[in-house]
Design a protein around this motif. Structure first.
Motif, mmCIF file in Angstrom:
data_model
loop_
_atom_site.group_PDB
_atom_site.id
_atom_site.type_symbol
_atom_site.label_atom_id
_atom_site.label_comp_id
_atom_site.label_asym_id
_atom_site.label_seq_id
_atom_site.Cartn_x
_atom_site.Cartn_y
_atom_site.Cartn_z
ATOM 1 N N MET A 106 44.093 -13.667 35.490
ATOM 2 C CA MET A 106 42.803 -12.992 35.291
ATOM 3 C C MET A 106 42.393 -12.262 36.578
ATOM 4 O O MET A 106 42.761 -12.672 37.673
ATOM 5 C CB MET A 106 41.725 -14.031 34.918
ATOM 6 N N ARG A 107 41.613 -11.196 36.416
ATOM 7 C CA ARG A 107 41.102 -10.469 37.577
ATOM 8 C C ARG A 107 39.662 -10.944 37.867
ATOM 9 O O ARG A 107 38.776 -10.765 37.031
ATOM 10 C CB ARG A 107 41.119 -8.955 37.319
ATOM 11 N N ILE A 108 39.476 -11.549 39.034
ATOM 12 C CA ILE A 108 38.165 -12.074 39.426
ATOM 13 C C ILE A 108 37.574 -11.154 40.485
ATOM 14 O O ILE A 108 38.240 -10.834 41.475
ATOM 15 C CB ILE A 108 38.286 -13.513 39.979
ATOM 16 N N ALA A 109 36.325 -10.696 40.273
ATOM 17 C CA ALA A 109 35.695 -9.784 41.223
ATOM 18 C C ALA A 109 34.412 -10.393 41.772
ATOM 19 O O ALA A 109 33.622 -10.964 41.016
ATOM 20 C CB ALA A 109 35.408 -8.434 40.565
ATOM 21 N N VAL A 110 34.215 -10.268 43.082
ATOM 22 C CA VAL A 110 33.038 -10.828 43.752
ATOM 23 C C VAL A 110 32.286 -9.714 44.483
ATOM 24 O O VAL A 110 32.702 -9.282 45.562
ATOM 25 C CB VAL A 110 33.447 -11.934 44.754
ATOM 26 N N PRO A 111 31.183 -9.218 43.888
ATOM 27 C CA PRO A 111 30.401 -8.179 44.579
ATOM 28 C C PRO A 111 29.557 -8.779 45.702
ATOM 29 O O PRO A 111 29.298 -9.990 45.718
ATOM 30 C CB PRO A 111 29.506 -7.605 43.480
ATOM 31 N N LYS A 112 29.124 -7.932 46.615
ATOM 32 C CA LYS A 112 28.206 -8.347 47.681
ATOM 33 C C LYS A 112 26.802 -8.476 47.087
ATOM 34 O O LYS A 112 26.380 -7.609 46.312
ATOM 35 C CB LYS A 112 28.225 -7.278 48.784
ATOM 36 N N GLU A 113 26.100 -9.552 47.420
ATOM 37 C CA GLU A 113 24.737 -9.756 46.905
ATOM 38 C C GLU A 113 23.794 -8.707 47.507
ATOM 39 O O GLU A 113 23.838 -8.461 48.716
ATOM 40 C CB GLU A 113 24.239 -11.160 47.252
ATOM 41 N N ILE A 114 22.946 -8.100 46.661
ATOM 42 C CA ILE A 114 22.058 -7.048 47.183
ATOM 43 C C ILE A 114 20.574 -7.412 47.070
ATOM 44 O O ILE A 114 19.710 -6.615 47.369
ATOM 45 C CB ILE A 114 22.333 -5.673 46.503
ATOM 46 N N LYS A 115 20.278 -8.643 46.674
ATOM 47 C CA LYS A 115 18.878 -9.091 46.604
ATOM 48 C C LYS A 115 18.346 -9.319 48.027
ATOM 49 O O LYS A 115 19.103 -9.666 48.928
ATOM 50 C CB LYS A 115 18.804 -10.391 45.790
ATOM 51 N N ASN A 116 17.010 -9.152 48.209
ATOM 52 C CA ASN A 116 16.372 -9.290 49.526
ATOM 53 C C ASN A 116 16.799 -10.575 50.247
ATOM 54 O O ASN A 116 16.605 -11.672 49.736
ATOM 55 C CB ASN A 116 14.841 -9.281 49.341
ATOM 56 N N ASN A 117 17.385 -10.421 51.452
ATOM 57 C CA ASN A 117 17.738 -11.545 52.320
ATOM 58 C C ASN A 117 18.662 -12.567 51.661
ATOM 59 O O ASN A 117 18.607 -13.752 51.986
ATOM 60 C CB ASN A 117 16.476 -12.272 52.814
ATOM 61 N N GLU A 118 19.477 -12.145 50.711
ATOM 62 C CA GLU A 118 20.423 -13.073 50.085
ATOM 63 C C GLU A 118 21.760 -12.948 50.797
ATOM 64 O O GLU A 118 22.469 -11.962 50.626
ATOM 65 C CB GLU A 118 20.571 -12.766 48.581
ATOM 66 N N ASN A 119 22.084 -13.944 51.613
ATOM 67 C CA ASN A 119 23.293 -13.885 52.438
ATOM 68 C C ASN A 119 24.451 -14.715 51.894
ATOM 69 O O ASN A 119 25.524 -14.742 52.492
ATOM 70 C CB ASN A 119 22.962 -14.360 53.861
ATOM 71 N N ARG A 120 24.216 -15.395 50.764
ATOM 72 C CA ARG A 120 25.290 -16.224 50.209
ATOM 73 C C ARG A 120 26.354 -15.345 49.542
ATOM 74 O O ARG A 120 26.119 -14.170 49.263
ATOM 75 C CB ARG A 120 24.710 -17.208 49.173
ATOM 76 N N VAL A 121 27.507 -15.944 49.263
ATOM 77 C CA VAL A 121 28.575 -15.245 48.550
ATOM 78 C C VAL A 121 29.139 -16.230 47.521
ATOM 79 O O VAL A 121 29.100 -17.448 47.738
ATOM 80 C CB VAL A 121 29.662 -14.730 49.531
ATOM 81 N N ALA A 122 29.647 -15.717 46.388
ATOM 82 C CA ALA A 122 30.019 -16.589 45.274
ATOM 83 C C ALA A 122 31.389 -17.248 45.422
ATOM 84 O O ALA A 122 31.739 -18.127 44.641
ATOM 85 C CB ALA A 122 29.970 -15.806 43.964
ATOM 86 N N LEU A 123 32.163 -16.823 46.406
ATOM 87 C CA LEU A 123 33.508 -17.393 46.561
ATOM 88 C C LEU A 123 33.878 -17.427 48.040
ATOM 89 O O LEU A 123 33.674 -16.444 48.754
ATOM 90 C CB LEU A 123 34.522 -16.531 45.783
ATOM 91 N N THR A 124 34.409 -18.562 48.504
ATOM 92 C CA THR A 124 34.863 -18.672 49.893
ATOM 93 C C THR A 124 36.328 -18.227 49.976
ATOM 94 O O THR A 124 37.010 -18.158 48.947
ATOM 95 C CB THR A 124 34.778 -20.135 50.370
ATOM 96 N N PRO A 125 36.831 -17.960 51.184
ATOM 97 C CA PRO A 125 38.262 -17.663 51.305
ATOM 98 C C PRO A 125 39.134 -18.786 50.736
ATOM 99 O O PRO A 125 40.165 -18.520 50.105
ATOM 100 C CB PRO A 125 38.443 -17.505 52.816
ATOM 101 N N ALA A 126 38.700 -20.040 50.907
ATOM 102 C CA ALA A 126 39.463 -21.170 50.352
ATOM 103 C C ALA A 126 39.539 -21.066 48.828
ATOM 104 O O ALA A 126 40.591 -21.330 48.221
ATOM 105 C CB ALA A 126 38.813 -22.491 50.759
ATOM 106 N N GLY A 127 38.417 -20.673 48.211
ATOM 107 C CA GLY A 127 38.391 -20.501 46.755
ATOM 108 C C GLY A 127 39.280 -19.353 46.316
ATOM 109 O O GLY A 127 40.018 -19.456 45.320
ATOM 110 N N ALA A 128 39.235 -18.263 47.074
ATOM 111 C CA ALA A 128 40.082 -17.105 46.765
ATOM 112 C C ALA A 128 41.557 -17.498 46.797
ATOM 113 O O ALA A 128 42.354 -17.097 45.946
ATOM 114 C CB ALA A 128 39.805 -15.979 47.757
#
Length: 373
Positions: free
Chosen positions: A1-23
């Motif tokens: 499957m192709r998994i895509a993780v966009p950069k969060e664009i909400k105000n001051n949201e610095n989290r990301v949905a996948l870590t390098p370990a997860g990738a």
């Protein structure tokens, strides 16, 4: 499957949905991972770490969305993203549909498959993908409260744990769930006097056995609340009713009973809050004062500690995401039945009763889609 993780664009949201370990786990299992450029920087994960894990860096948000069969995010899509979501695309993120009609309408129109972290629910009523962020927010509520009790920031000028010869601060926690429990651990560890209010006797018995001696429990009712707020230095709202608005346990008139410089932290603010005078604030402008009482009501508290939050969240989401990638969304429910409750919108139909009820829209049982595969 192709998994895509966009950069969060909400105000001051610095989290990301996948870590390098997860990738790395995905690529190791034969899946392709696309990460938008600099998506992990806010959490301390550079592009190179993802590339070393086998992921492909995409230059724009448009290209990221166009590559993915499954989109993994942290916060709900916001307006600029609506048009990027395609039919049959699987979106796995926090949605909180009940408080956002434009988002609900946009996702119905997109005909995508919307799987919400916050409604994935096990048979014992636990919410495995909400728990890690509740733990972070509960612990942060005390850290922030202790900070704002300082005089230059508008508080009473009291040290949470006190020192020998002075009394420690009094901390009142409304609700003994995950948030309340974590807040109590932090406050008691700093030496404060802590009272947890809850309506469940079994829950209070449990808390009485596991908490240190400076934590007491009391039945939550209006009489007790009115009595305790008169001397409280820090009050933490930690009431959650899954998918619905929280009840107002502290009303506007009660503020006049409080000591000037009392600090209120309402962790339930993203579901309407349990303190009547609370309205959502941001990390840029977190507090305001009413009747001499300082309110801290940031709606995405864990976004301020993105490194910890991202690791805690992805620890919880990755096993589900891996199953979704391996088997597809319909088959994944065979291994993890709790995912049934996570589906909110499928191909233009609302399949989560509470969301349909909120907006008076037709409801289709999720089983219709799961039995037709």
């Amino acid at each position: 499957m192709r998994i895509a993780v966009p950069k969060e664009i909400k105000n001051n949201e610095n989290r990301v949905a996948l870590t390098p370990a997860g990738a790395q786990e995905f690529t190791k299992n034969g899946h392709q991972v696309f990460i938008q450029q600099s998506a992990g920087l806010g959490s301390g994960f550079p592009d190179l770490a993802y590339q070393n894990a086998g992921a492909i860096i995409t230059p724009t948000i448009e290209e990221t969305y166009s590559k993915g069969e499954m989109i993994m995010k942290v916060k709900e899509p916001i307006e600029p993203e609506y048009s990027l979501i395609k039919e049959n695309q699987l979106l796995f993120t926090y949605f909180h549909f009940a408080s956002n009609k434009p988002l609900t309408e946009a996702m119905i129109k997109s005909k995508a498959i919307c799987l919400a972290y916050e409604t994935v629910e096990k048979d014992d009523k636990t919410l495995p993908l909400l728990v890690p962020m509740s733990e972070v927010a509960g612990r942060m509520s005390v850290q922030k409260g202790a900070n704002y009790l300082e005089k230059p920031l508008g508080g009473r000028g009291i040290l949470l744990g006190g020192v020998p010869g002075t009394l420690p601060a009094k901390v009142l926690i409304l609700g003994g769930g995950i948030v309340g429990t974590q807040a109590a651990w932090m406050a008691s560890g700093l030496g404060a006097d802590v009272i947890i209010l809850d309506v469940s006797l079994p829950r209070m018995r449990h808390l009485s056995t596991v908490m240190p001696k400076n934590v007491k429990t009391m039945m939550s009712n209006e009489f007790n609340i009115r009595h305790l707020i008169k001397n409280a230095d820090l009050i933490i709202g930690a009431v959650l009713i899954p998918g619905a608005k929280a009840p107002h346990l502290i009303t506007r008139d009660m503020l006049k009973e409080m000591l000037p410089g009392t600090v209120l932290v309402d962790v339930a603010v993203d579901q309407g809050g349990c303190i009547e005078t609370c309205k959502p604030t941001t990390h840029e402008d977190p507090t305001y004062t009413i009747d001499g009482v300082l309110h801290y009501c940031v709606a995405n508290m864990p976004g301020a500690v993105p490194y910890t939050s991202t690791l805690a969240l992805t620890n919880a989401t990755l096993p589900y995401a891996m199953e979704l990638a391996q088997k597809g969304w319909q088959e994944a429910c065979d291994k993890y039945p709790e995912l049934h409750h996570g589906f909110n919108i499928i191909k233009g139909d609302i399949v989560y009763q509470a969301v349909a009820d909120t907006f008076h829209l037709p409801y289709v049982p999720v089983s219709y889609y799961l039995n037709h595969h």
